[in-house]
Enzyme design. Structure first.
Site, PDB file in Angstrom:
ATOM      1  N   LEU A 220      38.803  29.420  47.616  1.00  0.00           N
ATOM      2  CA  LEU A 220      38.391  30.404  48.618  1.00  0.00           C
ATOM      3  C   LEU A 220      37.064  30.963  48.136  1.00  0.00           C
ATOM      4  O   LEU A 220      36.973  31.488  47.029  1.00  0.00           O
ATOM      5  CB  LEU A 220      39.441  31.510  48.772  1.00  0.00           C
ATOM      6  CG  LEU A 220      39.300  32.426  49.987  1.00  0.00           C
ATOM      7  CD1 LEU A 220      39.361  31.630  51.287  1.00  0.00           C
ATOM      8  CD2 LEU A 220      40.378  33.514  49.989  1.00  0.00           C
ATOM      9  N   ASP A 221      36.012  30.830  48.962  1.00  0.00           N
ATOM     10  CA  ASP A 221      34.664  31.158  48.531  1.00  0.00           C
ATOM     11  C   ASP A 221      34.565  32.597  48.041  1.00  0.00           C
ATOM     12  O   ASP A 221      35.363  33.473  48.414  1.00  0.00           O
ATOM     13  CB  ASP A 221      33.676  30.940  49.674  1.00  0.00           C
ATOM     14  CG  ASP A 221      33.623  29.483  50.117  1.00  0.00           C
ATOM     15  OD1 ASP A 221      33.974  28.621  49.285  1.00  0.00           O
ATOM     16  OD2 ASP A 221      33.259  29.227  51.274  1.00  0.00           O
ATOM     17  N   ILE A 222      33.541  32.859  47.222  1.00  0.00           N
ATOM     18  CA  ILE A 222      33.349  34.171  46.625  1.00  0.00           C
ATOM     19  C   ILE A 222      33.076  35.239  47.686  1.00  0.00           C
ATOM     20  O   ILE A 222      33.442  36.408  47.513  1.00  0.00           O
ATOM     21  CB  ILE A 222      32.206  34.118  45.587  1.00  0.00           C
ATOM     22  CG1 ILE A 222      32.162  35.411  44.782  1.00  0.00           C
ATOM     23  CG2 ILE A 222      30.880  33.818  46.252  1.00  0.00           C
ATOM     24  CD1 ILE A 222      31.174  35.360  43.617  1.00  0.00           C
TER      25      ILE A 222
END
Length: 396
Positions: A272-274
């Protein structure tokens, strides 16, 4: 009176006075003449007269050899016949050997005058017989080629750990651990050696110890905030696993209490992207990790995406199917509008920053992204920055 005339008796031989001159030995003054030079063997010197009752000593350098015993007795050469026994036999008498046991036909002085034999390095390799007869320089034989290794037999079957992972029994890492502990049975037989290959259709069962170990492994659901990385930590940012602790456990009143040992081998099952938020799964169970991030995973992931910009005419159709990333075609997706600035995405793959890059290809810019569901497990009312255990009634 007749007189009878008799033959007077022969006078007795007179003894010769003076010194007997002996023939010099071949090793002292004159070299012995070989049989090849004269065409006949050299004459043996006359033996010196000895007084009566005295035996002749053996010549110098030819002392009587001791009698040999055992196996060596039959290997030695027969002794040379004496001068008296050699007459009348039809064989040439043996040539005298010089003092010191040298070869006949060459004196000690001749040996001293001969040049020394060249060393093996100076002589060079011995020429071949055919090249020596033709007068050509012999060619050195090529070195023999090393023997080829025996061809490895093609192994039959599939590795046991791979079959266990494909069936969802456990991950390959867990399979190796269970095999080493002797907790795996193939067709009723215990297997405790890594790398064993089996029939893909074989029956695989686990020992009760392996089942209890799997039951003790936990799976955690986290509502990840923006600014945390899901996997490896990056400079200036903290990993999402750092939020797992007793203080922010959401279900501590109705579930098991957190223990620091539950952080061991706890890894995210998917990214899950930052700059994204929402549901993130962290687990110790390899079966769940493979189910969610395997190459052929069929688990849906649902996202709510807020966007800006103008969608192209065929943009929505392309978002559902028809786009490529990094030269590889994307799997079909489900994309629909929820309102004027929000889209709903349902994917079955998780390429890096996939949704943001898909929107850019059709003229949109993502300003907010939240994952709300993975398979049959929803984010629900889990507060931002808190976590809970996966319940027994939940399945992805």
């Amino acid at each position: 009176m007749n007189t009878v005339r008799r033959t007077p008796p022969a006078p007795a031989p007179s003894r010769i006075r003076g010194t007997l001159k002996l023939r010099p030995r071949a090793s002292e003054e004159q070299p012995a003449t070989s049989e090849d030079e004269r065409g006949q063997p050299p004459a043996r010197p006359a033996p010196e007269a000895l007084p009566a009752g005295r035996k002749r000593p053996p010549p110098e350098g030819k002392a009587r050899a001791p009698r040999s015993h055992g196996a060596d007795a039959g290997k030695g050469k027969a002794p040379a016949p004496s001068a008296g026994k050699g007459k009348g036999t039809g064989k040439a008498p043996e040539r005298p050997r010089p003092a010191g046991g040298g070869k006949p036909g060459r004196s000690a002085g001749d040996r001293d005058r001969l040049p020394p034999a060249p060393a093996a390095a100076e002589r060079g390799p011995r020429p071949e017989r055919g090249a020596r007869a033709a007068g050509q320089a012999p060619s050195r034989p090529a070195p023999a080629a090393p023997p080829l290794p025996p061809a490895a037999a093609s192994p039959d079957g599939v590795r046991l750990s791979k079959v266990m992972a494909e069936r969802g029994i456990c991950s390959r890492r867990e399979a190796d651990e269970f095999i080493e502990r002797g907790w795996v049975f193939v067709d009723g037989k215990r297997v405790s050696e890594l790398g064993v290959r089996i029939d893909p259709q074989a029956r695989i069962t686990l020992a009760p110890e392996a089942t209890r170990t799997q039951q003790q492994r936990v799976t955690i659901l986290l509502h990840k905030p923006v600014g945390y990385v899901s996997g490896q930590p990056e400079p200036g940012y903290a990993p999402a696993v750092s939020l797992i602790g007793a203080d922010n456990q959401f279900d501590r009143d109705r579930a098991q209490r957190f223990h620091p040992s539950q952080l061991k081998n706890l890894a995210p099952a998917g990214r899950l992207d930052i700059d994204s938020t929402g549901l993130l799964v962290l687990t110790q169970d390899g079966r769940i990790a493979r189910q969610l991030i395997g190459e052929h995973s069929e688990v849906d992931k649902e996202y709510l995406v807020r966007v800006e910009g103008s969608l192209t005419a065929d943009g929505l159709a392309l978002l559902n199917h028809g786009l490529e990333l990094d030269g590889r075609r994307l799997r079909p997706a489900k994309v629909e509008w929820l309102n004027d600035d929000q889209l709903r995405f349902v994917l079955r793959e998780g390429r890096k920053r996939q949704i943001r890059r898909m929107c850019e290809l059709v003229g949109l810019t993502v300003v907010g992204l939240k994952r709300v569901r993975i398979g049959g497990v929803k984010l629900g009312d889990l507060p931002l920055g808190q976590w809970r255990f996966l319940r027994d009634d939940e399945q992805f």
